[in-house]
Design a protein around this motif. Structure first.
Motif, PDB file in Angstrom:
ATOM      1  N   UNK A  45       0.830  -1.267   0.110  1.00 53.29           N
ATOM      2  CA  UNK A  45       0.246   0.064   0.006  1.00 53.29           C
ATOM      3  C   UNK A  45       0.891   1.159   0.046  1.00 53.29           C
ATOM      4  N   UNK A  46       0.318   2.382  -0.597  1.00 58.34           N
ATOM      5  CA  UNK A  46       1.306   3.536  -0.837  1.00 58.34           C
ATOM      6  C   UNK A  46       0.763   4.383   0.423  1.00 58.34           C
ATOM      7  N   UNK A  47       1.563   5.307   0.782  1.00 57.06           N
ATOM      8  CA  UNK A  47       1.712   6.290   1.810  1.00 57.06           C
ATOM      9  C   UNK A  47       0.254   7.054   1.761  1.00 57.06           C
ATOM     10  N   UNK A  48      -0.222   7.621   0.887  1.00 58.65           N
ATOM     11  CA  UNK A  48      -1.145   8.353   0.581  1.00 58.65           C
ATOM     12  C   UNK A  48      -2.664   7.620   0.887  1.00 58.65           C
ATOM     13  N   UNK A  49      -2.359   6.240   0.443  1.00 55.22           N
ATOM     14  CA  UNK A  49      -3.679   5.259   0.581  1.00 55.22           C
ATOM     15  C   UNK A  49      -4.037   4.987   2.179  1.00 55.22           C
ATOM     16  N   UNK A  50      -2.679   4.693   2.785  1.00 58.31           N
ATOM     17  CA  UNK A  50      -2.792   4.693   4.343  1.00 58.31           C
ATOM     18  C   UNK A  50      -3.446   5.742   5.074  1.00 58.31           C
ATOM     19  N   UNK A  51      -2.959   6.935   4.532  1.00 58.33           N
ATOM     20  CA  UNK A  51      -3.425   8.155   5.024  1.00 58.33           C
ATOM     21  C   UNK A  51      -4.867   8.238   4.925  1.00 58.33           C
ATOM     22  N   UNK A  52      -5.504   8.083   3.694  1.00 58.46           N
ATOM     23  CA  UNK A  52      -6.882   8.018   3.359  1.00 58.46           C
ATOM     24  C   UNK A  52      -7.664   6.926   4.232  1.00 58.46           C
ATOM     25  N   UNK A  53      -7.341   5.861   4.505  1.00 51.34           N
ATOM     26  CA  UNK A  53      -7.950   4.740   5.228  1.00 51.34           C
ATOM     27  C   UNK A  53      -8.077   5.240   6.517  1.00 51.34           C
ATOM     28  N   UNK A  54      -7.024   5.858   7.106  1.00 53.21           N
ATOM     29  CA  UNK A  54      -7.172   6.267   8.589  1.00 53.21           C
ATOM     30  C   UNK A  54      -7.643   7.487   8.851  1.00 53.21           C
ATOM     31  N   UNK A  55      -8.885   7.516   9.516  1.00 54.05           N
ATOM     32  CA  UNK A  55      -9.399   8.866   9.834  1.00 54.05           C
ATOM     33  C   UNK A  55      -8.661   9.674  10.990  1.00 54.05           C
ATOM     34  N   UNK A  56      -8.363  10.801  10.563  1.00 54.11           N
ATOM     35  CA  UNK A  56      -7.660  11.725  11.693  1.00 54.11           C
ATOM     36  C   UNK A  56      -6.298  11.625  11.791  1.00 54.11           C
ATOM     37  N   UNK A  57      -5.465  10.709  11.286  1.00 56.10           N
ATOM     38  CA  UNK A  57      -4.094  10.620  11.277  1.00 56.10           C
ATOM     39  C   UNK A  57      -3.444  11.735  10.405  1.00 56.10           C
ATOM     40  N   UNK A  58      -2.491  12.409  11.312  1.00 60.64           N
ATOM     41  CA  UNK A  58      -1.713  13.489  10.610  1.00 60.64           C
ATOM     42  C   UNK A  58      -0.661  12.843   9.743  1.00 60.64           C
ATOM     43  N   UNK A  59       0.033  13.689   8.846  1.00 58.38           N
ATOM     44  CA  UNK A  59       1.177  13.333   8.136  1.00 58.38           C
ATOM     45  C   UNK A  59       2.147  12.974   9.015  1.00 58.38           C
ATOM     46  N   UNK A  60       2.683  13.937  10.163  1.00 54.58           N
ATOM     47  CA  UNK A  60       3.449  13.757  11.000  1.00 54.58           C
ATOM     48  C   UNK A  60       3.287  12.254  11.929  1.00 54.58           C
ATOM     49  N   UNK A  61       2.030  11.921  12.188  1.00 55.12           N
ATOM     50  CA  UNK A  61       1.945  10.966  13.056  1.00 55.12           C
ATOM     51  C   UNK A  61       2.179   9.674  12.311  1.00 55.12           C
ATOM     52  N   UNK A  62       1.514   9.568  11.015  1.00 54.29           N
ATOM     53  CA  UNK A  62       1.580   8.317  10.001  1.00 54.29           C
ATOM     54  C   UNK A  62       3.187   8.099   9.642  1.00 54.29           C
ATOM     55  N   UNK A  63       4.001   9.415   9.290  1.00 52.60           N
ATOM     56  CA  UNK A  63       5.528   9.153   9.171  1.00 52.60           C
ATOM     57  C   UNK A  63       6.204   8.668  10.236  1.00 52.60           C
ATOM     58  N   UNK A  64       5.641   9.120  11.781  1.00 55.71           N
ATOM     59  CA  UNK A  64       6.499   8.640  12.861  1.00 55.71           C
ATOM     60  C   UNK A  64       5.991   7.134  13.020  1.00 55.71           C
ATOM     61  N   UNK A  65       5.131   6.723  12.997  1.00 52.99           N
ATOM     62  CA  UNK A  65       4.421   5.336  13.159  1.00 52.99           C
ATOM     63  C   UNK A  65       4.951   4.410  11.901  1.00 52.99           C
ATOM     64  N   UNK A  66       4.978   4.917  10.834  1.00 50.38           N
ATOM     65  CA  UNK A  66       5.700   3.964   9.712  1.00 50.38           C
ATOM     66  C   UNK A  66       7.206   3.785  10.250  1.00 50.38           C
ATOM     67  N   UNK A  67       7.916   4.743  10.632  1.00 47.14           N
ATOM     68  CA  UNK A  67       9.326   4.737  10.701  1.00 47.14           C
ATOM     69  C   UNK A  67       9.593   3.785  12.051  1.00 47.14           C
ATOM     70  N   UNK A  68       8.516   3.844  13.008  1.00 48.74           N
ATOM     71  CA  UNK A  68       8.813   2.964  14.240  1.00 48.74           C
ATOM     72  C   UNK A  68       8.435   1.581  13.530  1.00 48.74           C
ATOM     73  N   UNK A  69       7.384   1.370  12.833  1.00 48.07           N
ATOM     74  CA  UNK A  69       7.256  -0.050  12.443  1.00 48.07           C
ATOM     75  C   UNK A  69       8.292  -0.588  11.517  1.00 48.07           C
TER      76      UNK A  69
END
Length: 130
Positions: A45-69
């Motif tokens: 899955x691409x970054x933008x699609x993850x962001x569209x699927x998860x209501x309320x997640x900011x770009x910063x939080x998604x980036x931090x979460x993906x890096x941690x994972x």
């Protein structure tokens, strides 16, 4: 009185610093982590699609979460050189192995969360005068 009770000093047998379970909980207990893992359960899955699927997640939080994972070996990131670059994410084998326990917890939540809410209401009502 419990006959196994002793007056000796009891040493802790549960430790945040050495307990592997607590260390894993630290990784997966973040609400965004669970949602990001669920977003990737069907494959690449691409970054933008993850962001569209998860209501309320900011770009910063998604980036931090993906890096941690990714750092913890649960997610693989692949960059395809293009303009702009294509960045795709997927669960590693380790990440996929986390799906089943997460599904079990999700099922428990569906079956029991109303009881948790009721217990909270009862507690708050019973302890409102303290």
């Amino acid at each position: 009185m419990n006959s196994s009770y002793s007056h000796k000093t009891i040493q802790p047998d549960i430790s945040l610093s050495i307990c592997g379970y607590s260390k894993v909980l630290e990784i997966v207990s973040n609400k965004w982590t669970a949602l990001v893992v669920y977003a990737m359960e069907d494959g690449v899955i691409r970054y933008g699609e993850i962001r569209r699927r998860i209501e309320g997640i900011s770009k910063k939080m998604l980036t931090q979460t993906l890096r941690q994972l990714e750092r913890n070996g649960l997610v693989k990131r692949v960059i395809t050189p293009s303009v702009p670059p294509i960045v795709e994410y997927s669960l590693t084998g380790l990440g996929e192995s986390l799906l089943e326990p997460m599904r079990t917890l999700n099922q428990w939540t569906k079956e029991n969360y109303s009881l948790v809410e009721q217990a909270r209401e009862n507690y708050d009502r019973d302890n409102s005068g303290e």
